[in-house]
Design an enzyme around this catalytic site. Structure first.
Site, PDB file in Angstrom:
ATOM      1  N   CYS A   1     -44.417  17.616  14.878  1.00  0.00           N
ATOM      2  CA  CYS A   1     -43.048  17.845  15.364  1.00  0.00           C
ATOM      3  C   CYS A   1     -42.073  16.783  14.862  1.00  0.00           C
ATOM      4  CB  CYS A   1     -43.027  17.903  16.882  1.00  0.00           C
ATOM      5  SG  CYS A   1     -43.957  19.309  17.525  1.00  0.00           S
TER       6      CYS A   1
ATOM      7  N   HIS B   1     -35.947  23.233  20.517  1.00  0.00           N
ATOM      8  CA  HIS B   1     -36.921  22.538  19.669  1.00  0.00           C
ATOM      9  C   HIS B   1     -37.432  23.447  18.555  1.00  0.00           C
ATOM     10  CE1 HIS B   1     -39.867  19.817  18.267  1.00  0.00           C
ATOM     11  NE2 HIS B   1     -40.864  20.099  19.092  1.00  0.00           N
TER      12      HIS B   1
ATOM     13  N   CYS C   1     -40.811  21.422  30.665  1.00  0.00           N
ATOM     14  CA  CYS C   1     -41.155  21.723  29.267  1.00  0.00           C
ATOM     15  C   CYS C   1     -39.891  22.102  28.499  1.00  0.00           C
ATOM     16  CB  CYS C   1     -42.139  22.885  29.206  1.00  0.00           C
ATOM     17  SG  CYS C   1     -43.606  22.644  30.222  1.00  0.00           S
TER      18      CYS C   1
END
Lengths: 486, 399
Positions: free
Chosen positions: B88, B344, B213
């Site tokens: 990531c 994200h 999350c």
């Protein structure tokens, strides 16, 4: 040369499916189940099969004993995960037995366990023979068989010399009596009427074999202190004992109420249990039935009290947790099609060459120990992980299976796919050093705690539905089980 | 001792697509969306770009391998394009490649672009993938939330924090990021939340609930970099320059050696220290005035405040609950909504963080603009799992 039993052990999965739960779910369909809704049966976890249970039973019997003298491994089952791949080879790998042993799969009959034991005794001059028998009984839903059977395994180490129970003699019969069968390509047994099996099968074939055993060994039936007859049909064992002239008290509990009949493993499981209770001089007879019959007689020696399995059959029976969720049983045994979700669809193809190359690590659970700084680590690697060492090519084999571990961090994961959500896993740290982020099994989320002692168990990691391959690895389970408290 | 990257490279232009569930956009559409903003901001022609880096992490879900997808999408004039991947933290890798190319003199103007098109899996959360032939035979069956969730049990054990206190601080983090994102039109999740909503959400991986999350998003972000001299020659004033770029990668100690206690990121501690040194920062708590961190999960953001040496060890819960990292606090963290709410899209995230610092330092952040324009900002781009990860830190500043 005296030959007989050197060690024994057993394994019964912790979960016990309540028969009342089965009857409650299926009684509407099969009303006969209601009268059998007593007690409970052992139920393998989703990640258990005959291979993993065999490994567990063998570890129960061998404990810390050196395994390097074992000359052969005999594995008996009617539920091998592989038809063409030596299942005993997987067990041997998980037990880290030497590669120059003989290994055999004994299949295709409920008496495979006693037949394997008989053959192993014949071969004992070649060195100690490890006999393991395990079955994960696959049955259709709502049949009586589902009520009768259970999942479990047993192990016996046989050989010569300082035995704890000496072989007195054995007898056998081979008769193509088909009480049930399971043809190639079929998942389930096709049974015939119980009354016929009882009258024409057990009461004749086993009775004749017992008569031969008594005649050939010269044993007086009245002297038999334990008769291990694995039949769970009512009153069969008692009738056979009576017919042979054994005392009523010799008839051993067939564990029908607590475990269910574990197929090829059951005679050996009963034998293991009888050995746990035996005193020097006790005469124990074990019988197996299936297209004929085996009968073997052992006499406990003065050494009987010196041996204890790690947990034993008695210990495993006590380490229980009631399962009332029949639907979970259906799901674990693939008797119902669950919506597993897209996350379950990841390709589980296995690189056989990688599995072979890393077999000591993956099957044997062998890590490394740096010969320079002593750091224990998993996996074994070229360069020591200790940042203050980093020595190259210094690692010796370090078995991990019997190390004491504790949970360092954990979670209960509702997202990742597992047949038994939530997926519990975390970092397990070993007291001698080393740590692994591991799957947990036989645990409830409420039992997760930093510092909890964990045992290492050999389990199914994954099944590849596309190709039928079962992948094994080691998981962490609460030491001593979690019992009914959790 | 290397002289480091400080003041050698300036940001000429940046762009960022809208993040979110971009059902009507393909990956190349997202790349073009981010690039058009950046190239207009830079005030250059496309053919002035001499080299490019493309960041994608889960390329099998969208563009596939290599640098070709970027060259094709933008019709770059046969220049070198390198595709990079580092979990990531891939976005910051692309930035590093472009910045180093300029600093070395290999290129006068270079492009870093990150893109991820994740919302084509058919289910929520990150795509489930094979982890490699050997790894998948022994690694635990863990998910991203399940691996990060374990920070909580280890942190609580180490600092004696109760589950409730930790959950409250984690909830504050998520509520703060949701508040911030309501002022960001490019953010994926733009609704405000209450602490009770966060605490009452279903569990994903104990103790992380749904609102602990971050979002899984489609999006792209990019940067065009050059030397300060060329930037000035192109008419740029008040330059935003790179002060530090550091990357630290786990070597197995956390996963395999008992010296790590599971409650922090060993890589972040090392990379941030090196970055402060490279940037000449002596006291980050006093000198840094804006941070964008890899808040994939609320607990990650919490422990990262300590790993960046801004909150004292064991004190992150207090700083968070005191509002130190709120939009009006001393050092705002995730003033744009962060991974949590901006979203994200993996390969784009590291560049999106730098984009926010770049906007804030120029006073161009619109409704969420910090009143006193920040002058020194830090981005923290993490990839992997607490027990084995890569951590990329960049420090960006005015002048």
């Amino acid at each position: 040369m005296t030959r007989g039993i050197l060690a024994f052990g057993g394994y019964i999965p912790m979960r016990r499916l309540s028969r009342a739960a089965i009857a409650q779910a299926n009684g509407w369909f099969n009303s006969a189940l209601k009268s059998r809704a007593k007690g409970e049966r052992a139920m393998a976890n989703w990640d258990e099969d005959s291979v993993t249970m065999a490994v567990a039973a063998a570890r129960d019997s061998l404990s810390d004993r050196n395994r390097d003298d074992i000359a052969a491994l005999h594995f008996a089952s009617t539920s091998f995960p592989f038809l063409d791949r030596l299942n005993a080879g997987i067990v041997a790998g998980a037990l880290n037995l030497k590669s120059d042993i003989a290994a055999h799969d004994h299949a295709a009959t409920q008496r495979a366990g006693t037949s394997a034991l008989s053959l192993a005794l014949d071969a004992a001059d070649a060195g100690p023979q490890l006999v393991v028998a395990a079955d994960k009984r696959q049955t259709k839903a709502a049949g009586t068989l589902e009520m009768h059977v259970g999942d479990g395994a047993a192990a016996l180490l046989v050989g010569t010399g300082d035995v704890i129970a000496e072989l007195v003699g054995k007898a056998t019969r081979t008769v193509d009596f088909v009480d049930h069968f399971r043809a190639d390509g079929f998942a389930y047994d096709y049974p015939w009427e119980e009354r016929w099996i009882r009258d024409e099968g057990y009461q004749k074939i086993v009775a004749e074999t017992l008569a031969s055993l008594l005649k050939e060994t010269g044993i007086a039936a009245a002297d038999i202190s334990a008769f291990c007859m694995p039949c769970t049909l009512p009153r069969v064992a008692a009738a056979l004992a009576k017919k042979a002239g054994m005392p009523d008290a010799a008839v051993q509990d067939n564990m029908s109420a607590t475990c269910g009949e574990t197929g090829a493993a059951h005679p050996l499981l009963m034998l293991s249990r009888a050995l746990e209770n035996a005193k020097p001089g006790d005469l124990i007879v074990v019988a197996g039935f299936g297209q004929g019959s085996d009968a073997l007689a052992f006499r406990a020696t003065d050494r009987i009290g010196a041996f204890k399995p790690k947990l034993g059959v008695k210990g495993h029976l006590a380490r229980r947790r009631e399962e009332k969720n029949y639907n979970k049983y259906l799901s674990f045994n693939e008797l119902v099609t669950m919506e597993r979700g897209m996350r379950s669809e990841v390709d589980k193809a296995i690189a056989l060459s990688a599995l072979y190359r890393k077999r000591d690590m993956l099957t044997g659970f062998i890590g490394g120990r740096c010969s320079v700084c002593g750091t224990v680590q998993f996996p074994k690697s070229n360069i020591c992980v200790n940042p203050n060492c980093n020595a190259s090519h210094t690692q010796e084999d370090q078995p991990f299976a019997d190390l004491d571990g504790k949970i360092m961090s954990y979670t209960a994961d509702e997202l990742t796919y597992t047949p038994d959500p939530p997926a519990c896993y975390g970092m397990v740290q070993f007291e001698v050093g080393g740590r692994i982020m591991m799957d947990f099994t036989d645990i409830d989320p409420g039992q997760l705690d930093v510092g909890r002692d964990m045992d290492m168990v050999f389990r199914v990691k994954d099944r590849d539905p596309q190709r039928g391959f079962t992948r094994y690895f080691w998981k962490a389970a609460p030491a001593g089980g979690i019992g009914d408290g959790g | 001792m290397a002289s480091g990257i400080r003041d050698k490279v300036a940001i000429l232009g940046m762009g960022c697509s809208k993040f979110g569930e971009r059902w009507d956009r393909e990956a190349d559409d997202l790349m073009v969306e981010a690039f058009e903003e950046a190239v207009a901001d830079a005030g250059i022609e496309k053919n002035q770009i001499e080299a490019a880096w493309l960041a994608t992490a889960i390329e099998e879900q969208h563009v596939g391998k290599s640098g070709v997808p970027l060259a094709m999408a933008l019709r770059l004039p046969l220049v070198p394009v390198t595709r990079v991947e580092n979990y990531c933290a891939s976005g910051t890798e692309a930035f590093r490649g472009a910045v180093y190319a300029v600093a070395s003199g290999a290129a006068d103007i270079a492009l870093a672009l990150g893109v991820e098109k994740l919302k084509d899996t058919g289910y929520g959360g990150l795509p489930q993938r094979s982890r490699g032939n050997l790894n998948q035979m022994w690694w635990a069956n863990f998910s991203a939330p399940g691996s990060f969730a374990q920070l909580a049990s280890a942190y609580r054990t180490k600092h004696g924090a109760s589950r409730d206190d930790l959950k409250r601080a984690m909830a504050h983090i998520s509520v703060k990021s949701h508040d911030n994102a309501t002022k960001n039109s490019k953010a994926h999740l733009r609704s405000a939340l209450t602490v009770d909503q966060v605490l009452g959400a279903p569990l994903v991986a104990e103790p992380l609930g749904l609102f602990d999350c971050c979002g899984v998003s489609d999006g792209s972000a990019c940067a065009i970099v050059t030397t300060p001299e060329i930037a000035k020659s192109l008419g740029k004033r008040d330059l935003i320059t790179v002060k530090a770029l550091q990357l630290s990668v786990s070597n197995g100690v956390e996963a395999q050696h008992n010296s790590w206690d599971g409650s922090y990121f060993a890589t972040t501690r090392v990379a941030s220290k090196r970055a402060y040194q490279e940037a000449g920062v002596k006291d980050p708590r006093a000198e840094v005035d804006l941070i964008e961190v890899h808040d994939c999960f609320s607990v990650t953001e919490l422990v990262t405040m300590e790993d960046l040496h801004i909150s004292a060890e064991g004190r992150a819960i207090n700083d968070v609950l005191d509002g130190f990292y709120d939009a009006d606090g001393q050092i705002p963290c995730q003033i744009d909504g962060g991974l949590k709410c901006f979203g994200h899209p993996i390969g784009a995230s590291g560049l999106r963080m730098i984009y926010e610092l770049y906007l804030q330092m120029q006073g161009k952040a619109g409704a969420r603009q910090r009143k006193k324009g920040p002058t020194l900002g830090l981005t923290h781009n993490l990839g992997g799992f607490p027990h084995q990860n890569v951590c990329s830190i960049s420090i960006i500043g005015r002048g």
